[in-house]
Design an enzyme around this catalytic site. Sequence first.
Site, PDB file in Angstrom:
ATOM      1  N   CYS A   1       0.856  -1.187   0.000  1.00  0.00           N
ATOM      2  CA  CYS A   1       0.000   0.000   0.000  1.00  0.00           C
ATOM      3  C   CYS A   1       0.891   1.235   0.000  1.00  0.00           C
ATOM      4  O   CYS A   1       2.125   1.139   0.069  1.00  0.00           O
ATOM      5  CB  CYS A   1      -0.889   0.000   1.237  1.00  0.00           C
ATOM      6  SG  CYS A   1       0.048   0.068   2.794  1.00  0.00           S
TER       7      CYS A   1
ATOM      8  N   HIS B   1       5.498  -5.338   8.722  1.00  0.00           N
ATOM      9  CA  HIS B   1       5.418  -6.713   9.211  1.00  0.00           C
ATOM     10  C   HIS B   1       5.549  -7.705   8.054  1.00  0.00           C
ATOM     11  O   HIS B   1       4.581  -8.320   7.621  1.00  0.00           O
ATOM     12  CB  HIS B   1       4.102  -6.922   9.963  1.00  0.00           C
ATOM     13  CG  HIS B   1       4.076  -6.269  11.312  1.00  0.00           C
ATOM     14  ND1 HIS B   1       2.911  -5.892  11.945  1.00  0.00           N
ATOM     15  CD2 HIS B   1       5.082  -5.911  12.146  1.00  0.00           C
ATOM     16  CE1 HIS B   1       3.206  -5.342  13.115  1.00  0.00           C
ATOM     17  NE2 HIS B   1       4.511  -5.345  13.254  1.00  0.00           N
TER      18      HIS B   1
ATOM     19  N   HIS C   1       4.110   1.761  11.619  1.00  0.00           N
ATOM     20  CA  HIS C   1       3.025   1.549  12.576  1.00  0.00           C
ATOM     21  C   HIS C   1       2.897   2.664  13.601  1.00  0.00           C
ATOM     22  O   HIS C   1       1.928   2.697  14.356  1.00  0.00           O
ATOM     23  CB  HIS C   1       3.235   0.211  13.297  1.00  0.00           C
ATOM     24  CG  HIS C   1       3.421  -0.938  12.369  1.00  0.00           C
ATOM     25  ND1 HIS C   1       4.653  -1.504  12.116  1.00  0.00           N
ATOM     26  CD2 HIS C   1       2.540  -1.605  11.591  1.00  0.00           C
ATOM     27  CE1 HIS C   1       4.509  -2.484  11.235  1.00  0.00           C
ATOM     28  NE2 HIS C   1       3.245  -2.564  10.897  1.00  0.00           N
TER      29      HIS C   1
ATOM     30  N   GLU D   1       0.866  -0.861  16.176  1.00  0.00           N
ATOM     31  CA  GLU D   1       0.047   0.326  15.936  1.00  0.00           C
ATOM     32  C   GLU D   1      -0.809   0.655  17.156  1.00  0.00           C
ATOM     33  O   GLU D   1      -0.933   1.823  17.545  1.00  0.00           O
ATOM     34  CB  GLU D   1      -0.853   0.103  14.714  1.00  0.00           C
ATOM     35  CG  GLU D   1      -1.745   1.292  14.409  1.00  0.00           C
ATOM     36  CD  GLU D   1      -2.748   1.016  13.301  1.00  0.00           C
ATOM     37  OE1 GLU D   1      -3.853   1.594  13.366  1.00  0.00           O
ATOM     38  OE2 GLU D   1      -2.435   0.231  12.380  1.00  0.00           O
TER      39      GLU D   1
ATOM     40  N   THR E   1      -6.053   0.525  12.047  1.00  0.00           N
ATOM     41  CA  THR E   1      -6.290   0.730  10.608  1.00  0.00           C
ATOM     42  C   THR E   1      -6.359  -0.570   9.818  1.00  0.00           C
ATOM     43  O   THR E   1      -6.823  -0.564   8.678  1.00  0.00           O
ATOM     44  CB  THR E   1      -5.188   1.608   9.989  1.00  0.00           C
ATOM     45  OG1 THR E   1      -3.918   0.935  10.093  1.00  0.00           O
ATOM     46  CG2 THR E   1      -5.112   2.962  10.670  1.00  0.00           C
TER      47      THR E   1
ATOM     48  N   SER F   1       1.477 -10.158  10.393  1.00  0.00           N
ATOM     49  CA  SER F   1       0.822  -9.082   9.641  1.00  0.00           C
ATOM     50  C   SER F   1      -0.678  -9.147   9.887  1.00  0.00           C
ATOM     51  O   SER F   1      -1.355 -10.071   9.439  1.00  0.00           O
ATOM     52  CB  SER F   1       1.119  -9.230   8.142  1.00  0.00           C
ATOM     53  OG  SER F   1       0.264  -8.395   7.383  1.00  0.00           O
TER      54      SER F   1
END
Length: 319
Positions: free
Chosen positions: A12, A41, A74, A126, A164, A222
């Site tokens: 992303c 990750h 993160h 995160e 997220t 992940s």
Amino acid sequence: MDVLLANPRGFCAGVNMAIDTLDRALELCGAPIYVYHEIVHNKYVVGRFRGKGVVFVDDVDEVPHGATLLYSAHGVSPKIREVSRQRSLRTIDATCPLVTKVHLEAIRFAKENYTIVLIGHEGHDEVVGTLGEAPESIVLVENVDDVAKLEVADESKIAYLTQTTLSIDDAERIIRALRERFPLIVGPSKDDICYATQNRQEAVKQIAPEADVVLVLGSQNSSNSQRLREIAEAEGKRAYLVDGASEIEPSWFGAKDVVMITAGASAPEEKVQECVDYLAELFGASVHNRVVRDEHVTFPLPKDLRILSQDEVAAESAP
């Protein structure tokens, strides 16, 4: 065998930004560069950077005074930033802007004296960073059962935020339970679950019904990759989360199976192609691209790195 290759998949914008930032930092500063937690990750991405002299740490005290420390995609808590200042570290912040958005929302709600319900997975990097923004104001909720146990001082001052990389369906169930129990609860002006997480989950929901088996490329730690596997299983499919072709078992497939392949937001495309090649060689698989949504999101390199680049140019041009 037919392989249905999902689009979008893989990296992303936030992951691309973080990886590009670390590559550029290595060019400018040289090794060693220290990174707080894994940059993303994914074990192959982390392994590649270790080979270039990057040192991943879980405690800022492991970083020598005055060294360069990069914060991962993160995000980190204010406490980590303060310890970095105390150790005179040169810091580069590669936090994904969508994670930063959640941090800013937490700060805003805390200043307005809200109890903040953070929907997420305990211990995830995160979540740890977001909790650190307002530890006295935030309570973590992982599932609907947790909602029933919640106790808040003022039910008219309660807000929710989300990690997220959650499953959209799971998050919606928890949010619905929160709204039923606390009718006055407020949330962010825009959904916290990032566009890439949503798009990859949508692709699995649309394509998996056509498949017999789903392969998800990504590491076990992940979160967004694990969610893709879970969604495929919820569609009644055999689903496997693998880092690469070396982890694939031929017994997972029949010679004429339809196999969907996707990848979490931190999984490199080269690993996807490695799996495609493996199935083509073993089962004579033909590949069909399935595009569910186009992505055109990009994030600029962080300001810290741009300043570092300017300083480097100035130093090179000085007499």
